[in-house]
Design a protein around this motif. Structure first.
Motif, PDB file in Angstrom:
ATOM      1  N   MET A 137     -42.523 -48.122  23.495  1.00 17.85           N
ATOM      2  CA  MET A 137     -42.363 -48.697  22.164  1.00 17.85           C
ATOM      3  C   MET A 137     -41.157 -49.627  22.095  1.00 17.85           C
ATOM      4  O   MET A 137     -41.179 -50.639  21.385  1.00 17.85           O
ATOM      5  CB  MET A 137     -42.241 -47.581  21.126  1.00 17.85           C
ATOM      6  CG  MET A 137     -43.531 -46.822  20.882  1.00 17.85           C
ATOM      7  SD  MET A 137     -43.468 -45.750  19.414  1.00 17.85           S
ATOM      8  CE  MET A 137     -42.411 -44.430  20.009  1.00 17.85           C
ATOM      9  N   VAL A 138     -40.094 -49.307  22.817  1.00 22.30           N
ATOM     10  CA  VAL A 138     -38.921 -50.182  22.851  1.00 22.30           C
ATOM     11  C   VAL A 138     -39.306 -51.554  23.416  1.00 22.30           C
ATOM     12  O   VAL A 138     -38.930 -52.604  22.864  1.00 22.30           O
ATOM     13  CB  VAL A 138     -37.787 -49.556  23.684  1.00 22.30           C
ATOM     14  CG1 VAL A 138     -36.707 -50.587  24.001  1.00 22.30           C
ATOM     15  CG2 VAL A 138     -37.178 -48.376  22.941  1.00 22.30           C
ATOM     16  N   GLY A 139     -40.059 -51.563  24.517  1.00 24.32           N
ATOM     17  CA  GLY A 139     -40.487 -52.821  25.093  1.00 24.32           C
ATOM     18  C   GLY A 139     -41.372 -53.612  24.151  1.00 24.32           C
ATOM     19  O   GLY A 139     -41.230 -54.839  24.002  1.00 24.32           O
ATOM     20  N   ALA A 140     -42.293 -52.921  23.475  1.00 28.40           N
ATOM     21  CA  ALA A 140     -43.191 -53.592  22.543  1.00 28.40           C
ATOM     22  C   ALA A 140     -42.430 -54.159  21.349  1.00 28.40           C
ATOM     23  O   ALA A 140     -42.677 -55.291  20.916  1.00 28.40           O
ATOM     24  CB  ALA A 140     -44.276 -52.622  22.084  1.00 28.40           C
ATOM     25  N   MET A 177     -34.713 -56.542  12.252  1.00 28.57           N
ATOM     26  CA  MET A 177     -35.550 -56.224  13.404  1.00 28.57           C
ATOM     27  C   MET A 177     -34.696 -55.986  14.647  1.00 28.57           C
ATOM     28  O   MET A 177     -34.914 -55.031  15.400  1.00 28.57           O
ATOM     29  CB  MET A 177     -36.549 -57.359  13.658  1.00 28.57           C
ATOM     30  CG  MET A 177     -37.596 -57.535  12.574  1.00 28.57           C
ATOM     31  SD  MET A 177     -38.523 -59.083  12.744  1.00 28.57           S
ATOM     32  CE  MET A 177     -39.486 -58.710  14.224  1.00 28.57           C
ATOM     33  N   ALA A 178     -33.705 -56.852  14.862  1.00 26.66           N
ATOM     34  CA  ALA A 178     -32.835 -56.734  16.034  1.00 26.66           C
ATOM     35  C   ALA A 178     -32.050 -55.423  16.004  1.00 26.66           C
ATOM     36  O   ALA A 178     -31.859 -54.766  17.039  1.00 26.66           O
ATOM     37  CB  ALA A 178     -31.882 -57.925  16.110  1.00 26.66           C
ATOM     38  N   ILE A 179     -31.597 -55.017  14.812  1.00 24.15           N
ATOM     39  CA  ILE A 179     -30.868 -53.746  14.683  1.00 24.15           C
ATOM     40  C   ILE A 179     -31.768 -52.580  15.054  1.00 24.15           C
ATOM     41  O   ILE A 179     -31.360 -51.652  15.769  1.00 24.15           O
ATOM     42  CB  ILE A 179     -30.325 -53.596  13.249  1.00 24.15           C
ATOM     43  CG1 ILE A 179     -29.216 -54.617  13.001  1.00 24.15           C
ATOM     44  CG2 ILE A 179     -29.806 -52.181  13.009  1.00 24.15           C
ATOM     45  CD1 ILE A 179     -28.788 -54.716  11.551  1.00 24.15           C
ATOM     46  N   ASP A 180     -33.016 -52.620  14.576  1.00 22.30           N
ATOM     47  CA  ASP A 180     -33.946 -51.538  14.893  1.00 22.30           C
ATOM     48  C   ASP A 180     -34.264 -51.485  16.385  1.00 22.30           C
ATOM     49  O   ASP A 180     -34.376 -50.399  16.973  1.00 22.30           O
ATOM     50  CB  ASP A 180     -35.243 -51.712  14.093  1.00 22.30           C
ATOM     51  CG  ASP A 180     -35.228 -50.947  12.780  1.00 22.30           C
ATOM     52  OD1 ASP A 180     -34.472 -49.965  12.677  1.00 22.30           O
ATOM     53  OD2 ASP A 180     -35.962 -51.323  11.854  1.00 22.30           O
ATOM     54  N   VAL A 181     -34.425 -52.648  17.012  1.00 26.70           N
ATOM     55  CA  VAL A 181     -34.721 -52.673  18.446  1.00 26.70           C
ATOM     56  C   VAL A 181     -33.544 -52.125  19.244  1.00 26.70           C
ATOM     57  O   VAL A 181     -33.718 -51.313  20.164  1.00 26.70           O
ATOM     58  CB  VAL A 181     -35.079 -54.101  18.906  1.00 26.70           C
ATOM     59  CG1 VAL A 181     -35.195 -54.157  20.430  1.00 26.70           C
ATOM     60  CG2 VAL A 181     -36.398 -54.550  18.278  1.00 26.70           C
ATOM     61  N   SER A 227     -33.210 -48.386  18.723  1.00 27.72           N
ATOM     62  CA  SER A 227     -34.286 -47.699  19.436  1.00 27.72           C
ATOM     63  C   SER A 227     -33.994 -47.614  20.925  1.00 27.72           C
ATOM     64  O   SER A 227     -34.226 -46.582  21.564  1.00 27.72           O
ATOM     65  CB  SER A 227     -35.613 -48.439  19.217  1.00 27.72           C
ATOM     66  OG  SER A 227     -35.995 -48.396  17.862  1.00 27.72           O
ATOM     67  N   ARG A 228     -33.482 -48.694  21.476  1.00 22.97           N
ATOM     68  CA  ARG A 228     -33.187 -48.711  22.916  1.00 22.97           C
ATOM     69  C   ARG A 228     -32.128 -47.661  23.261  1.00 22.97           C
ATOM     70  O   ARG A 228     -32.262 -46.916  24.234  1.00 22.97           O
ATOM     71  CB  ARG A 228     -32.721 -50.106  23.332  1.00 22.97           C
ATOM     72  CG  ARG A 228     -32.539 -50.267  24.847  1.00 22.97           C
ATOM     73  CD  ARG A 228     -32.083 -51.676  25.191  1.00 22.97           C
ATOM     74  NE  ARG A 228     -33.032 -52.661  24.697  1.00 22.97           N
ATOM     75  CZ  ARG A 228     -34.171 -52.971  25.306  1.00 22.97           C
ATOM     76  NH1 ARG A 228     -34.501 -52.361  26.436  1.00 22.97           N
ATOM     77  NH2 ARG A 228     -34.973 -53.883  24.795  1.00 22.97           N
ATOM     78  N   PHE A 229     -31.074 -47.588  22.470  1.00 19.75           N
ATOM     79  CA  PHE A 229     -29.998 -46.643  22.762  1.00 19.75           C
ATOM     80  C   PHE A 229     -30.471 -45.198  22.649  1.00 19.75           C
ATOM     81  O   PHE A 229     -30.206 -44.370  23.524  1.00 19.75           O
ATOM     82  CB  PHE A 229     -28.805 -46.873  21.837  1.00 19.75           C
ATOM     83  CG  PHE A 229     -27.943 -48.034  22.247  1.00 19.75           C
ATOM     84  CD1 PHE A 229     -27.598 -48.222  23.569  1.00 19.75           C
ATOM     85  CD2 PHE A 229     -27.473 -48.934  21.318  1.00 19.75           C
ATOM     86  CE1 PHE A 229     -26.813 -49.289  23.967  1.00 19.75           C
ATOM     87  CE2 PHE A 229     -26.682 -50.011  21.691  1.00 19.75           C
ATOM     88  CZ  PHE A 229     -26.348 -50.189  23.021  1.00 19.75           C
ATOM     89  N   LYS A 245     -37.964 -39.861  19.432  1.00 20.25           N
ATOM     90  CA  LYS A 245     -39.353 -40.086  19.010  1.00 20.25           C
ATOM     91  C   LYS A 245     -39.433 -40.319  17.508  1.00 20.25           C
ATOM     92  O   LYS A 245     -40.205 -41.175  17.045  1.00 20.25           O
ATOM     93  CB  LYS A 245     -40.222 -38.898  19.409  1.00 20.25           C
ATOM     94  CG  LYS A 245     -41.723 -39.122  19.212  1.00 20.25           C
ATOM     95  CD  LYS A 245     -42.227 -40.311  20.029  1.00 20.25           C
ATOM     96  CE  LYS A 245     -43.742 -40.424  20.012  1.00 20.25           C
ATOM     97  NZ  LYS A 245     -44.324 -40.697  18.702  1.00 20.25           N
ATOM     98  N   ALA A 246     -38.657 -39.575  16.731  1.00 20.56           N
ATOM     99  CA  ALA A 246     -38.664 -39.765  15.281  1.00 20.56           C
ATOM    100  C   ALA A 246     -38.153 -41.152  14.904  1.00 20.56           C
ATOM    101  O   ALA A 246     -38.754 -41.859  14.092  1.00 20.56           O
ATOM    102  CB  ALA A 246     -37.821 -38.678  14.605  1.00 20.56           C
ATOM    103  N   TRP A 247     -37.034 -41.553  15.498  1.00 19.81           N
ATOM    104  CA  TRP A 247     -36.427 -42.835  15.140  1.00 19.81           C
ATOM    105  C   TRP A 247     -37.256 -44.017  15.642  1.00 19.81           C
ATOM    106  O   TRP A 247     -37.571 -44.942  14.883  1.00 19.81           O
ATOM    107  CB  TRP A 247     -35.006 -42.932  15.685  1.00 19.81           C
ATOM    108  CG  TRP A 247     -34.431 -44.308  15.489  1.00 19.81           C
ATOM    109  CD1 TRP A 247     -34.395 -45.331  16.384  1.00 19.81           C
ATOM    110  CD2 TRP A 247     -33.852 -44.820  14.283  1.00 19.81           C
ATOM    111  NE1 TRP A 247     -33.830 -46.441  15.827  1.00 19.81           N
ATOM    112  CE2 TRP A 247     -33.485 -46.156  14.528  1.00 19.81           C
ATOM    113  CE3 TRP A 247     -33.613 -44.272  13.023  1.00 19.81           C
ATOM    114  CZ2 TRP A 247     -32.882 -46.959  13.562  1.00 19.81           C
ATOM    115  CZ3 TRP A 247     -33.008 -45.078  12.056  1.00 19.81           C
ATOM    116  CH2 TRP A 247     -32.650 -46.397  12.327  1.00 19.81           C
ATOM    117  N   VAL A 248     -37.613 -43.999  16.918  1.00 26.04           N
ATOM    118  CA  VAL A 248     -38.291 -45.155  17.515  1.00 26.04           C
ATOM    119  C   VAL A 248     -39.668 -45.363  16.884  1.00 26.04           C
ATOM    120  O   VAL A 248     -40.093 -46.507  16.673  1.00 26.04           O
ATOM    121  CB  VAL A 248     -38.401 -44.994  19.038  1.00 26.04           C
ATOM    122  CG1 VAL A 248     -39.134 -46.175  19.657  1.00 26.04           C
ATOM    123  CG2 VAL A 248     -37.016 -44.863  19.665  1.00 26.04           C
TER     124      VAL A 248
END
Length: 360
Positions: free
Chosen positions: A230-233, A268-272, A275-277, A300-303
Motif C-alpha cells: 500500500m505504501v508503494g501504491a 497526500m505527501a504527509i500521509d505517504v 505510512s512509510r515510517f 495496518k490501521a494507519w496505512v
C-alpha cells in the motif's frame, strides 16, 4: 532504529522498479483484468530467475540469504506498479511462517519449493467472524479438516495452501494440496483472484501441521507485507497527482498553482510519509524477530486509512478524468479498498490495540 536503506537494499528497490515499470503495461492490473490466473506467467518466471521468491530465505534452503525487510521492498514496488503477483501470498504468508516456526524437514520441503517458484497461498482464519473457519480433529497419525477457508488469494493457480484451522479451539496451520479442496472463485474488487476453499473430511499427515505460532504468523506477515504494498501504491498516486497538477491548465495557469490543490498534495505527501515510517517500523521488527504484534496493528490501521485518503484526494485533484476507465487512478482506488480489508481493516486492528493496551 535506522530506517534508511543499505546500498544493497537500494539496489533491490531500484532493480525492481526498473523491471516492473517496463512490464507494467503488459502485466499490470488493467492488462490482466480478464485473465483467469490474475498474474503474468512470464513475469513470474522472471521473478523466480531473479531470486525474488527466495530473497527472504537462507541459502541452505534455496534462498538468497536476505530478510523480510528486503522482500518487502519488492512488495512496495509491486504496489507502485500495480502488478498483481502471487509473490506476497507465497513468500510472506506461507514462506515466512515456515521459516520462523517450521521444523527442519518442513523448512527443507517448503522453503526450497517456494524459492524454486512453486505457487503456494495461505488462508488465515476469518478475522471478522470469531469461531468460524475450518476445524481440525486428530485422526490416527494425522488430522481431518472440515469447513471453508475464505478469500484465499490466487488459489486457482496454487499447488498448495497453508490454511489456519481450529484444533481444540486454538488456531493451527496445516498444509493441504490445492487439488484436494473444492475451490469456488469469487468476484471481488481486488486483483488477487480469491476463492473459497471447501474442505470435507480432508485427511492430512502429521508432518503437514505447523502449529499455533505459524497460524498467527500468516496474518502478521501478510498484514505487514500488505502495508508495504500500500505504501508503494500510495506513493504512485501522489506522484501521478503532482505530475497532473503541474501539467493540467485551467483559467490560463497550471492547477497546481492554486493553493487548495497544493494543500491536497501536501496532505497526500504527509500521509505517504507517515505510512512509510509506520509500515517499515513494523516490518523491521518482524525482520529482526522481535515482538511486533502491536506495531503491525498500528501500521495496518494507519496505512489502510491513509491510502484511501490519498486516493480520495488524488481524485479531487484529477477531477473527472480520474474517474474514467481509461485512467490508471481508478485501479489504485480499487486496490485501496481491497488492501485495506486484507488481514483485517483499520477498525479491527484499532480494537486489537485497545484490548492490548487495556483501553476502555
Amino acid at each position: 532504529m535506522d530506517l534508511s536503506l543499505t546500498e544493497d537494499q537500494e539496489l533491490i528497490a531500484a532493480t525492481a522498479r526498473e523491471l516492473l515499470e517496463s512490464k507494467a503495461v503488459a502485466a499490470g492490473a488493467r492488462a490482466l483484468g480478464g485473465d483467469p490466473a490474475g498474474y503474468s506467467a512470464p513475469l513470474w518466471k522472471e521473478m523466480v530467475e531473479l531470486g525474488w521468491t527466495g530473497l527472504a530465505f537462507p541459502e541452505e534452503h534455496g534462498g538468497v540469504g536476505g530478510d523480510f525487510l528486503d522482500v518487502c521492498l519488492l512488495f512496495e514496488q509491486l504496489g507502485y506498479a500495480q502488478v498483481p503477483s502471487p509473490l506476497l501470498a507465497s513468500v510472506a504468508c506461507c514462506g515466512m511462517p515456515v521459516a520462523r516456526f517450521g521444523t527442519s524437514a518442513q523448512k527443507e520441503r517448503w522453503l526450497n519449493a517456494i524459492s524454486d517458484g512453486q505457487i503456494v497461498t495461505a488462508a488465515p482464519l476469518p478475522w471478522d467472524r470469531p469461531g468460524e473457519g475450518p476445524v481440525a480433529t486428530r485422526s490416527d497419525s494425522g488430522y481431518v479438516l472440515d469447513g471453508t477457508a475464505t478469500f484465499v488469494p490466487f488459489a486457482a493457480s496454487a499447488e498448495h495452501i497453508l490454511l489456519a484451522a481450529r484444533l481444540d479451539g486454538e488456531p493451527h496451520a496445516f498444509w493441504v494440496d490445492a487439488a484436494d479442496v473444492t475451490l469456488k472463485p469469487l468476484g471481488t474488487i481486488g486483483h488477487d483472484r480469491p476463492c473459497h476453499a471447501e474442505l470435507d473430511g480432508l485427511w492430512v499427515p502429521g508432518e503437514a501441521a505447523l502449529g499455533a505460532d505459524a497460524a498467527a504468523a500468516i496474518s502478521l506477515f501478510g498484514a505487514a507485507a500488505t502495508c508495504a504494498e500500500m505504501v508503494g501504491a500510495a506513493q504512485h498516486v501522489l506522484d501521478m497527482t503532482v505530475q497532473y497538477a503541474t501539467e493540467r491548465e485551467q483559467f490560463g495557469r497550471a492547477v497546481g498553482s492554486f493553493q487548495a490543490v497544493q494543500h491536497h498534495c501536501a496532505n497526500m505527501a504527509i500521509d505517504v510519509l507517515g505510512s512509510r515510517f509506520t509500515a517499515y517500523e513494523a516490518i523491521w521488527l518482524l525482520s529482526v524477530n522481535r515482538d511486533a504484534e502491536q506495531q503491525v496493528a498500528m501500521a495496518k490501521a494507519w496505512v489502510s486509512e491513509a491510502y484511501e485518503r490519498v486516493c480520495a484526494l488524488g481524485h479531487q485533484v484529477h477531477g473527472a478524468i480520474g474517474f474514467t476507465q481509461e485512467h490508471d487512478l481508478h485501479l489504485f482506488s480499487e486496490h485501496a479498498l481491497a488492501a485495506s480489508l486484507a488481514f483485517g481493516d483499520a477498525d479491527l486492528h484499532l480494537d486489537q490495540l485497545a484490548t492490548a493496551l487495556d483501553l476502555p
